[in-house]
Write a protein that holds these residues in place. Structure first.
Motif, PDB file in Angstrom:
ATOM      1  N   ASN A   1       0.712  -0.911  -0.121  1.00 32.37           N
ATOM      2  CA  ASN A   1       0.009  -0.270   0.204  1.00 32.37           C
ATOM      3  C   ASN A   1       1.205   1.464   0.101  1.00 32.37           C
ATOM      4  OD1 ASN A   1       0.819  -0.344   2.749  1.00 32.37           O
ATOM      5  ND2 ASN A   1      -0.945   0.191   3.714  1.00 32.37           N
ATOM      6  N   ARG A   2       0.535   2.435  -0.319  1.00 35.53           N
ATOM      7  CA  ARG A   2       1.035   3.360  -0.158  1.00 35.53           C
ATOM      8  C   ARG A   2       0.454   4.649   1.245  1.00 35.53           C
ATOM      9  NH1 ARG A   2       0.980   7.081  -4.821  1.00 35.53           N
ATOM     10  NH2 ARG A   2       1.973   8.575  -3.564  1.00 35.53           N
ATOM     11  N   ARG A   3      -0.521   4.018   1.874  1.00 33.83           N
ATOM     12  CA  ARG A   3      -1.393   4.069   3.231  1.00 33.83           C
ATOM     13  C   ARG A   3      -0.130   4.228   4.046  1.00 33.83           C
ATOM     14  NH1 ARG A   3      -5.513   1.843   7.236  1.00 33.83           N
ATOM     15  NH2 ARG A   3      -5.865   3.063   8.632  1.00 33.83           N
ATOM     16  N   CYS A   4       0.189   4.976   5.225  1.00 28.91           N
ATOM     17  CA  CYS A   4       1.307   5.303   6.474  1.00 28.91           C
ATOM     18  C   CYS A   4       0.593   6.583   6.967  1.00 28.91           C
ATOM     19  CB  CYS A   4       2.543   5.625   5.960  1.00 28.91           C
ATOM     20  SG  CYS A   4       3.792   5.269   7.011  1.00 28.91           S
ATOM     21  N   ASN A   5       0.712   6.666   8.431  1.00 27.30           N
ATOM     22  CA  ASN A   5       0.209   7.115   9.401  1.00 27.30           C
ATOM     23  C   ASN A   5       1.784   7.895   9.405  1.00 27.30           C
ATOM     24  OD1 ASN A   5       1.848   4.932  10.384  1.00 27.30           O
ATOM     25  ND2 ASN A   5       1.264   5.299  12.278  1.00 27.30           N
TER      26      ASN A   5
ATOM     27  N   ALA B   1       9.250  -8.129   7.056  1.00 33.35           N
ATOM     28  CA  ALA B   1       8.201  -7.077   6.843  1.00 33.35           C
ATOM     29  C   ALA B   1       8.997  -6.121   7.391  1.00 33.35           C
ATOM     30  CB  ALA B   1       6.646  -6.865   7.642  1.00 33.35           C
ATOM     31  N   VAL B   2       9.025  -4.650   6.696  1.00 33.53           N
ATOM     32  CA  VAL B   2       9.862  -2.941   7.283  1.00 33.53           C
ATOM     33  C   VAL B   2       7.902  -2.878   7.766  1.00 33.53           C
ATOM     34  CG1 VAL B   2      10.812  -1.154   6.940  1.00 33.53           C
ATOM     35  CG2 VAL B   2      11.342  -3.243   5.985  1.00 33.53           C
ATOM     36  N   THR B   3       8.922  -2.378   9.144  1.00 33.79           N
ATOM     37  CA  THR B   3       7.790  -1.090   9.681  1.00 33.79           C
ATOM     38  C   THR B   3       8.231  -0.090  10.397  1.00 33.79           C
ATOM     39  OG1 THR B   3       5.520  -1.713  11.193  1.00 33.79           O
ATOM     40  CG2 THR B   3       7.476  -3.262  11.413  1.00 33.79           C
ATOM     41  N   ASN B   4       7.183   0.915  10.567  1.00 31.54           N
ATOM     42  CA  ASN B   4       7.936   2.847  10.984  1.00 31.54           C
ATOM     43  C   ASN B   4       7.818   1.148  13.051  1.00 31.54           C
ATOM     44  OD1 ASN B   4       5.097   2.773  11.621  1.00 31.54           O
ATOM     45  ND2 ASN B   4       4.697   4.031  10.291  1.00 31.54           N
ATOM     46  N   GLY B   5       7.006   0.579  13.183  1.00 35.78           N
ATOM     47  CA  GLY B   5       7.263   0.861  14.633  1.00 35.78           C
ATOM     48  C   GLY B   5       6.134   1.093  15.232  1.00 35.78           C
ATOM     49  N   THR B   6       4.845   1.502  14.552  1.00 34.69           N
ATOM     50  CA  THR B   6       4.174   2.966  15.779  1.00 34.69           C
ATOM     51  C   THR B   6       2.810   2.377  15.449  1.00 34.69           C
ATOM     52  OG1 THR B   6       3.749   4.258  13.339  1.00 34.69           O
ATOM     53  CG2 THR B   6       5.499   4.911  14.697  1.00 34.69           C
ATOM     54  N   VAL B   7       2.402   0.501  14.576  1.00 35.89           N
ATOM     55  CA  VAL B   7       1.182   0.616  15.212  1.00 35.89           C
ATOM     56  C   VAL B   7       1.234  -0.678  15.086  1.00 35.89           C
ATOM     57  CG1 VAL B   7       0.376   2.830  12.920  1.00 35.89           C
ATOM     58  CG2 VAL B   7       1.052  -0.015  11.973  1.00 35.89           C
ATOM     59  N   LEU B   8       1.074  -1.030  16.524  1.00 37.98           N
ATOM     60  CA  LEU B   8       1.642  -2.838  16.331  1.00 37.98           C
ATOM     61  C   LEU B   8       1.244  -2.845  17.298  1.00 37.98           C
ATOM     62  CD1 LEU B   8       5.837  -3.828  15.283  1.00 37.98           C
ATOM     63  CD2 LEU B   8       3.134  -3.461  14.151  1.00 37.98           C
ATOM     64  N   THR B   9      -0.387  -2.841  17.731  1.00 44.56           N
ATOM     65  CA  THR B   9      -1.268  -3.162  18.151  1.00 44.56           C
ATOM     66  C   THR B   9      -3.103  -3.841  18.262  1.00 44.56           C
ATOM     67  OG1 THR B   9      -2.632  -0.846  18.214  1.00 44.56           O
ATOM     68  CG2 THR B   9      -1.172  -0.101  20.108  1.00 44.56           C
ATOM     69  N   GLY B  10      -3.923  -4.543  19.161  1.00 43.09           N
ATOM     70  CA  GLY B  10      -4.658  -4.978  18.602  1.00 43.09           C
ATOM     71  C   GLY B  10      -4.797  -6.315  17.353  1.00 43.09           C
ATOM     72  N   ARG B  11      -5.319  -6.582  17.113  1.00 41.88           N
ATOM     73  CA  ARG B  11      -4.880  -7.366  15.716  1.00 41.88           C
ATOM     74  C   ARG B  11      -3.853  -7.323  14.519  1.00 41.88           C
ATOM     75  NH1 ARG B  11      -6.297  -5.640  10.055  1.00 41.88           N
ATOM     76  NH2 ARG B  11      -8.128  -3.612  10.698  1.00 41.88           N
ATOM     77  N   ARG B  12      -3.619  -5.992  14.659  1.00 43.27           N
ATOM     78  CA  ARG B  12      -2.122  -5.926  13.716  1.00 43.27           C
ATOM     79  C   ARG B  12      -1.403  -5.999  14.252  1.00 43.27           C
ATOM     80  NH1 ARG B  12      -3.524   0.873  13.476  1.00 43.27           N
ATOM     81  NH2 ARG B  12      -5.100   0.416  11.633  1.00 43.27           N
ATOM     82  N   ALA B  13      -0.916  -6.145  15.614  1.00 44.51           N
ATOM     83  CA  ALA B  13       0.771  -6.740  16.362  1.00 44.51           C
ATOM     84  C   ALA B  13       0.458  -8.270  16.046  1.00 44.51           C
ATOM     85  CB  ALA B  13      -0.037  -6.541  17.951  1.00 44.51           C
TER      86      ALA B  13
END
Length: 337
Positions: free
Chosen positions: A15-19, A86-98
């Motif tokens: 995707n290109r969606r990012c927080n 996977a590469v992540t910015n690490g800021t959204v790892l909560t709930g089902r995402r985690a």
């Protein structure tokens, strides 16, 4: 410390969606972007890619953990026997995402430096603090992880800090990726190109750090040594030294890039439209691969071989180079002319 991608890899930009809207983002992703891959077509594609000999799928974005069907895609990739990164910015790892972390073999968390530097590049005053919380989640999942760092002129002096940070956080790998002037960096970091001296200092600093940390931390640098390239054109020229006869796509192209708009690109995300050779879900990958061999492969090989020849003939050039940025730049120039 570095070389061509050894494993046959598909790089999937979900995707290109990012927080966040980072100043150096190669794909110019951000909170307002909605482009993303269709899940059913992607799962079908991964099965075809596995049949073409690819063994690793590396997910990025945008922010891959904001892709709603990430867990479903990871589960399908696991069932196919693909190694999942996977590469992540690490800021959204909560709930089902985690929860999706359990379906990965390795995750890399992007860190741009000390808190003030990280927040400035990430354009968020809380990005560093939220990233630290994300690292807590990753450690809690028991998942092997690394730290991915984009090397800039400003961050070069802080590479020892980056290595110490990685070890303290429990990372196994520190991946150093020299800044490339593509995507958002063309505006957000205009004039910040890295010259040969900076690249050489990056390489030598990484060597020194590797000696200091030994087996505690593997340090990888996305650079090539000019002398190594002179002896091994197969590292950068598609199909060079590949399988004879009727090779699978993975035998002649590594990595294969899937962009967030569904287009297939060889080697790099920013190669430009002239080298894209198919679209996710438009037709079966074997047919796309056959057309690639008939048309795009010849032009791509000529581009890569010509650039390789220039690099090895440049006896006065710096010994270390960012091959992928050079290739992307040359591909764009070729399209212009």
């Amino acid at each position: 410390m570095v070389g061509a991608i050894a494993s046959k890899t598909v790089q999937v930009h979900l995707n290109r969606r990012c927080n966040l809207a980072c100043a150096h983002c190669y794909s110019a992703s951000g909170p307002r972007e909605t482009e993303q891959l269709p899940v059913a077509a992607l799962i079908d594609f991964l099965e075809e890619a596995a049949n073409e000999g690819y063994g690793v799928v590396a997910f990025s974005g945008g922010e891959p953990f904001l892709y709603d069907d990430f867990a479903a895609v990871l589960a399908a990739a696991k069932a196919l026997g693909l190694r999942r990164l996977a590469v992540t910015n690490g800021t959204v790892l909560t709930g089902r995402r985690a929860a999706a972390l359990a379906l990965l073999d390795l995750v890399a968390v992007s860190v741009d430096g000390r808190e003030a530097v990280h927040n400035r590049i990430r354009r968020s005053p809380t990005a560093f603090a939220r990233m630290l919380k994300g690292l807590d989640v990753v450690r809690g999942a028991g998942l092997p992880f690394g730290i991915a760092h984009t090397v800039t002129r400003d961050s070069l002096a802080d590479l020892p800090w980056m290595a110490e940070f990685a070890v303290k956080q429990g990372a196994r790998i520190l991946q150093l990726h020299p800044l490339g002037m593509v995507g958002a960096a063309q505006e957000g970091l205009a004039g910040a190109q890295l010259d040969g001296e900076i690249l050489a200092r990056t390489w030598l600093t990484a060597l020194a750090l590797q000696a200091d940390y030994g087996e505690r931390l593997a340090i990888h640098v996305d650079l090539f040594n000019r002398a190594t390239l002179a002896a091994r054109p197969d590292l950068v020229v598609p199909g060079e030294g590949g399988a004879a006869g009727n090779p699978r796509l993975s035998d002649i192209l590594n990595p294969l890039v899937v962009m967030a708009n569904g287009e297939l690109s060889p080697i790099c995300h920013a190669m430009g439209p002239g080298f894209r050779f198919g679209r996710l879900g438009s037709e079966p990958l074997p047919e796309i691969a056959r057309r690639f061999r008939r048309s795009t492969l010849g032009d791509l090989r000529a581009l890569c071989h010509g650039l390789w020849q220039e690099v090895v003939d440049d006896e006065e050039g710096w010994p270390y180079l960012n091959w992928y940025e050079l290739l992307e730049t040359r591909a764009q120039l070729q399209l212009v002319h």
